[in-house]
Design a protein around this motif. Structure first.
Motif, PDB file in Angstrom:
ATOM      1  N   ALA A   1     -62.337 -53.343   8.025  1.00  0.00           N
ATOM      2  CA  ALA A   1     -63.397 -52.632   7.311  1.00  0.00           C
ATOM      3  C   ALA A   1     -62.943 -52.348   5.881  1.00  0.00           C
ATOM      4  CB  ALA A   1     -63.718 -51.324   8.031  1.00  0.00           C
ATOM      5  N   PRO A   2     -63.879 -52.203   4.941  1.00  0.00           N
ATOM      6  CA  PRO A   2     -63.500 -51.916   3.549  1.00  0.00           C
ATOM      7  C   PRO A   2     -62.605 -50.688   3.393  1.00  0.00           C
ATOM      8  CG  PRO A   2     -65.801 -52.550   3.649  1.00  0.00           C
ATOM      9  CD  PRO A   2     -65.335 -52.437   5.072  1.00  0.00           C
ATOM     10  N   SER A   3     -62.856 -49.637   4.171  1.00  0.00           N
ATOM     11  CA  SER A   3     -62.028 -48.432   4.041  1.00  0.00           C
ATOM     12  C   SER A   3     -60.586 -48.699   4.454  1.00  0.00           C
ATOM     13  CB  SER A   3     -62.607 -47.287   4.880  1.00  0.00           C
ATOM     14  OG  SER A   3     -62.698 -47.656   6.243  1.00  0.00           O
ATOM     15  N   THR A   4     -60.394 -49.573   5.439  1.00  0.00           N
ATOM     16  CA  THR A   4     -59.033 -49.920   5.867  1.00  0.00           C
ATOM     17  C   THR A   4     -58.331 -50.746   4.798  1.00  0.00           C
ATOM     18  OG1 THR A   4     -59.796 -49.934   8.165  1.00  0.00           O
ATOM     19  CG2 THR A   4     -57.672 -50.963   7.708  1.00  0.00           C
TER      20      THR A   4
ATOM     21  N   LEU B   1     -66.374 -44.870  -0.493  1.00  0.00           N
ATOM     22  CA  LEU B   1     -64.926 -44.880  -0.274  1.00  0.00           C
ATOM     23  C   LEU B   1     -64.215 -43.848  -1.146  1.00  0.00           C
ATOM     24  CD1 LEU B   1     -64.252 -48.743  -0.086  1.00  0.00           C
ATOM     25  CD2 LEU B   1     -64.628 -47.142   1.795  1.00  0.00           C
ATOM     26  N   GLU B   2     -64.830 -43.514  -2.275  1.00  0.00           N
ATOM     27  CA  GLU B   2     -64.260 -42.505  -3.166  1.00  0.00           C
ATOM     28  C   GLU B   2     -64.676 -41.089  -2.778  1.00  0.00           C
ATOM     29  OE1 GLU B   2     -63.981 -44.949  -7.400  1.00  0.00           O
ATOM     30  OE2 GLU B   2     -65.837 -43.892  -6.867  1.00  0.00           O
ATOM     31  N   HIS B   3     -65.740 -40.971  -1.995  1.00  0.00           N
ATOM     32  CA  HIS B   3     -66.270 -39.652  -1.641  1.00  0.00           C
ATOM     33  C   HIS B   3     -65.241 -38.843  -0.860  1.00  0.00           C
ATOM     34  CE1 HIS B   3     -68.882 -36.658   0.371  1.00  0.00           C
ATOM     35  NE2 HIS B   3     -69.605 -36.764  -0.741  1.00  0.00           N
ATOM     36  N   GLU B   4     -65.311 -37.537  -1.004  1.00  0.00           N
ATOM     37  CA  GLU B   4     -64.322 -36.661  -0.374  1.00  0.00           C
ATOM     38  C   GLU B   4     -64.323 -36.765   1.146  1.00  0.00           C
ATOM     39  OE1 GLU B   4     -67.112 -32.627  -0.400  1.00  0.00           O
ATOM     40  OE2 GLU B   4     -65.298 -32.745  -1.623  1.00  0.00           O
ATOM     41  N   SER B   5     -65.412 -37.251   1.732  1.00  0.00           N
ATOM     42  CA  SER B   5     -65.451 -37.398   3.186  1.00  0.00           C
ATOM     43  C   SER B   5     -64.504 -38.489   3.672  1.00  0.00           C
ATOM     44  CB  SER B   5     -66.874 -37.712   3.654  1.00  0.00           C
ATOM     45  OG  SER B   5     -67.329 -38.933   3.092  1.00  0.00           O
ATOM     46  N   LYS B   6     -64.205 -39.460   2.806  1.00  0.00           N
ATOM     47  CA  LYS B   6     -63.253 -40.531   3.142  1.00  0.00           C
ATOM     48  C   LYS B   6     -62.036 -40.472   2.229  1.00  0.00           C
ATOM     49  CE  LYS B   6     -66.715 -43.764   4.944  1.00  0.00           C
ATOM     50  NZ  LYS B   6     -67.353 -45.098   4.791  1.00  0.00           N
TER      51      LYS B   6
END
Length: 246
Positions: free
Chosen positions: A61-64, A14-19
């Motif tokens: 979802a966790p990202s949301t 979730l911290e990665h630049e892709s997200k």
């Protein structure tokens, strides 16, 4: 695999630049702490970044969840209202940030309320209050709230929730009908947008997923259109039966 390792992997993704949906250090710590496996039913991968269905409701979802809470920005000691308790995971993350006794959650689905209470208790967040309510009515007996989070979409913020918001508070919600935006509404009702989202509409009493019509925003649009048509309606639009006057 050790759930703690899975949580670390989830947070890293979730911290990665892709997200890059998780930026706050405090929120990262909370995501690493809350045992998501306590909230995800058997058969689902607790730390996979995808939503799932539960009792007719979409569990985020966790990202949301990360996007919502980054926008909400709850601080230690804040009083928080979560509208759309779901299985209780979002409320648990909030509890890590502000303290369990400061978190209140409501849901219209009775089965989800029971499940959220049980999940929160098992995960160590039993002090979070979860009640069955219409989300658009909020929880006035515990107002004002420093932070209000809606996990369902509406055309505009419900008036009751705005009234329950502290003067310097913050309300976060998906706003819109077809095309939705994640917005932050401050106590002075100024609006900040955080990109597009796609959420299910807010449900109200007697509107459930197994009925023909349960889209609150669509229903509101129809009612507003009908009222507008009535305002424009004049005597010239009415049929006059002149025969009755002969």
């Amino acid at each position: 695999m050790d759930p703690a390792v899975l949580r670390d992997d989830m947070v890293a993704s979730l911290e990665h630049e892709s997200k890059r949906v998780l930026e706050s250090e405090a929120l990262s710590v909370a995501f690493r702490t809350v045992p998501r496996e306590a909230f995800v039913p058997d058969g689902h991968s607790a730390y996979a970044d995808r939503p799932f269905e539960r009792h007719g409701t979409r569990i985020l979802a966790p990202s949301t969840v990360a996007r919502l809470l980054e926008a909400l920005d709850p601080r230690e000691g804040d009083s928080v209202l979560v509208v759309g308790a779901g299985v209780g995971y979002t409320a648990a993350v909030c509890a890590e940030l502000v303290g369990g006794h400061n978190v209140h959650a409501v849901d219209i689905a009775r089965r989800l309320v029971w499940e959220a209470r049980e999940n929160l208790d098992c995960a160590g967040y039993g002090s979070v209050l979860v009640d069955r309510r219409n989300g658009d009515r909020g929880l006035p007996e515990y107002a004002p709230f420093d932070r209000v989070l809606l996990e369902a979409a509406a055309v505009r913020p419900p008036d009751a929730l705005l009234r329950q918001l502290a003067p310097d508070g913050r309300l976060v919600m998906p706003m819109g009908l077809g095309e939705q935006s994640l917005v932050t509404i401050s106590g002075d009702e100024s609006v900040e947008r955080h990109g597009t989202v796609a959420f299910a509409p807010m449900l109200v009493e007697s509107e459930r997923t197994d009925t023909v019509e349960h889209n609150r925003t669509a229903r509101e649009d129809r009612e507003f259109a009908e009222r507008d048509a009535e305002r424009r309606r004049g005597w010239e639009h009415d049929w006059i039966d002149w025969d009755q006057y002969r």
